[in-house]
Design an enzyme around this catalytic site. Sequence first.
Site, short mmCIF file in Angstrom:
data_model
loop_
_atom_site.label_atom_id
_atom_site.label_comp_id
_atom_site.label_asym_id
_atom_site.label_seq_id
_atom_site.Cartn_x
_atom_site.Cartn_y
_atom_site.Cartn_z
N LEU A 9 0.83 -1.22 0.00
CA LEU A 9 0.00 0.00 0.00
C LEU A 9 0.86 1.26 0.00
O LEU A 9 0.36 2.36 -0.20
CB LEU A 9 -0.95 -0.01 1.20
CG LEU A 9 -1.88 -1.24 1.26
CD1 LEU A 9 -2.83 -1.12 2.44
CD2 LEU A 9 -2.68 -1.38 -0.03
N ASP B 212 -0.20 -9.72 -4.81
CA ASP B 212 1.18 -9.23 -4.97
C ASP B 212 1.16 -7.85 -5.63
O ASP B 212 2.05 -7.49 -6.39
CB ASP B 212 2.01 -10.22 -5.80
CG ASP B 212 3.50 -10.03 -5.64
OD1 ASP B 212 3.91 -9.32 -4.70
OD2 ASP B 212 4.26 -10.55 -6.47
#
Lengths: 336, 166, 405
Positions: free
Chosen positions: C49, C291
């Site tokens: 993130l 991923d």
Amino acid sequence: MSLPSPQFNSLGTLQHFLTLDGLDKATLTSIMDTAENFTQVGDRVIKNVPLLRGKTVANLFFENSTRTRTAFELAAKRLSADLLNVDLVTSSTTKGESLLDTLRVLESLQCDMFIVRHGESGAADFIARHVKPTVNVVNGGDGQASHPTQGMLDMFTIRQHKGAFEPLCVVIIGDIRHSRVARSGIAALNTLGAGEIRVVGPRTLMPTNVESLGVTWYSDVDVALKDADVIMGLRLQTERMSGITVPSSREFFSTYGLTRERLSLAKSDAIVMHPGPTNRGVEIAADVADGPQSVILDQVTNGLAVRMAVMSTIMGNAEPLREASSQDASEGVNRG
Amino acid sequence: MHVDTPTVEQMLDRMQQQLAPFCESDPSVVMIGIKTGGVSVAAALHEALGIQTPLGELNISFYRDDFSSVGLHPVVGPSTLQAPIDGKHILLVDDVLSTGRTVRAAMNEIFDFGRPSRITLAVLVQRDGHELPIRADVVGENMNLSDSAHVQLNTNPWSLDIGERS
Amino acid sequence: MAEHSISKYTLPVDTAVPKSAASLSITADQKPSANTFATLGFIDLYTRLCEPGLKRRGNIQHETELAKQAGFKRLVCSPDTQPCIDSTATVEQILSIAKAQAACKLHPMGALTADLAGVKLTELTTLHAAGCVTFGQADQPINDSAVLLRAMEYAATFNIPLSLTALDVALAGNGCVHDGPIASQYGLPAIPALAETAGLTRLLELANASGCRIHISRISCARSVQMIRDTKRSGLNITCDVGIHHLFFTDEQISGYDARFHSAVPFRGQADRDALRQGVADGVIDAICSDHAPLDSDARLAPLPATAPGLACYPQFLPLFLALPKLLGTELETLLPTVTTAPARVLGLTYDFEDVNSYIVIDPDVPVTVSDAPHHNPFTGINNVKVLTGEDAPLMGVVLNHTSA
């Protein structure tokens, strides 16, 4: 899917000279034929031709190589181009954005051709994808990937001494894994239909799946040299000589070094090649490097004609694009 | 259209007669043919005139002035000038003289090999369409042809084809 | 506004149809197709993130919104932020940003060692209490086996699960692509499959010795699948996952120095990809993760080996997932656990089957064209996997209801 090669322009002609992988036999032959015509330019009173008069060629060397840089410099000058040597080894231009900045600046200075030498595999490809469509890029060696002008001068030298490629047994000795020279040579030899390509060295110097390159691996140089027509040595980089790939340069010479005794195992008219600079007593014995079968100096001389051929061919191919682009520009001015 | 009169042989005879005095007065004269069409004409004249110095061949690909519009021309073999040309009288031979650009390129190239004392231009056909102040000294035949006409010299046997450019 | 009730449910076999299912609904203007179905919200075992510290690449608000649209309700975010997730301060920072902005529930993966440097253990129990459900090293494996053993022993003491990527750092060297014919042809520095399997052997041995519960994150090669199959048969309690792109791409994609396919865990040969598919189909591979890797705009402006690795995944995750049953020769019902109950089990999380908010509604018949930054997402502008892999799988499928996380 794979990305289409950036080597060809919108007209379908060769715009950049980045790799020999994917160039067909006709293209390679045409470059050699053109080079043939340049070989005698150096014998004249005036050692240049006006072909690239008014063009600007920039040597972008991100990696040191006096030999290659000089060879390109002389080739450009023999074609009457203006040459700019941009020293990028000392400036810290390695990160992506600044690499593109450098290109933009040189484009703004109206450079027509970039000769690129870079430590990363694929660097020339990357630069070719990011230059203006009117600019030509020549790969002067990138990472472990490709050194196409060296490959072409090797082919030219072989053709000069041996004629046809089909019957030839070519033996390449040394560090195949890390060698862009070997990669380019192997690609061209396969395209030109060389009868047999043997690579020789310990497993540590072979790439994984070496056979996928279209060669046969030999661990024993004495076996590999039998029936050889062409023997190509490769430079063993100093940092690899005493590392984990080869225990020592002495051991390499004793197991793989090209000596007179070993050379006698090949055909009696076999030629000995090396991209230089040679490590005498490591890859090759001095008396072989200087011996009657050595064509190492021919390679250097031929390098000039081959580079002139490459530069003039792709520069010429881009001329219609340059013409169109300058017309667009002037029409723009008129409208304004 | 096939032109039979005068024949190429007659034109070559005419050129030979005009060139003979140069060769007789100066045995070191050097004949150079421009590739590709000029070489066959030059070879015929070189033999007929019994010139002692080797025949030179010029490939003007690297000297053409149209690189910036059409790029590199297909290469037709290297230039070979075996005879030294410094201070020599050059007999420069081509098949057809039209715009004069080929001759200009050839002269530029010759000067990169040395400095001749004199250049005499000999062409089989001199036609309209001059774009440079270049005229032949020795001419097999002058022809008035339309701009779109194309002259093609054939050897074995000699003949001239004159057709419209498609 | 009128509402449709979803009449068809495709749910993981080990869950009961919720009593409250009748209340699962979507608004009328969404016009569900006949194949529209409800299922449990997805859980992602590995995503990046990029917040804090790498916001030029991505941020919690943006990435979680993309994840939500892909069907995810819970995400395990990787610890390789700046600073990395090795302190409670960073955990609290992430959770507080998440509370205000995130469209999904976040479960931070704690860094197993300080600065991810592989030298000193982080305060595992403190970080665990602060919200880290698992611990790992992102793409920077611990080199020193003694450190790794102690880390496993310590985690095992407190029954904290670890999520580790198998890699022998020395064997990987400075590689950037799979060590195969493509790397040899293009002269690219390569990561051999051996780097993963040697690393995996070490992880399995240490886990066996320490009794630590480990999850192998993002395997890439056929031999890893076989090793995990054998290990599971031997009785060791391990789990593993695969990035969804690895079920589609091979090293062929890197041809022509295509840096869009530069992945931290490289795409390997076709036999590897086929083995990964088989592993998913027969359950050896427990879970499929995204991923997901946002990148900044200049990340790919360099020769391939110098580019930042990673592919954005969320915009195409759901269509790719829905294309898998056909490619794997299996039913969607048997694949749904790989993104729902299996990752929950890996993390020790549960679903509230009675809560309507645990579910999402998917319409698999809506064509999708990915619009994303083209340099970090090879799917940008395309609507069929065929363009990339030669296999005909149209990109279809959207999440219809976006109930709160």
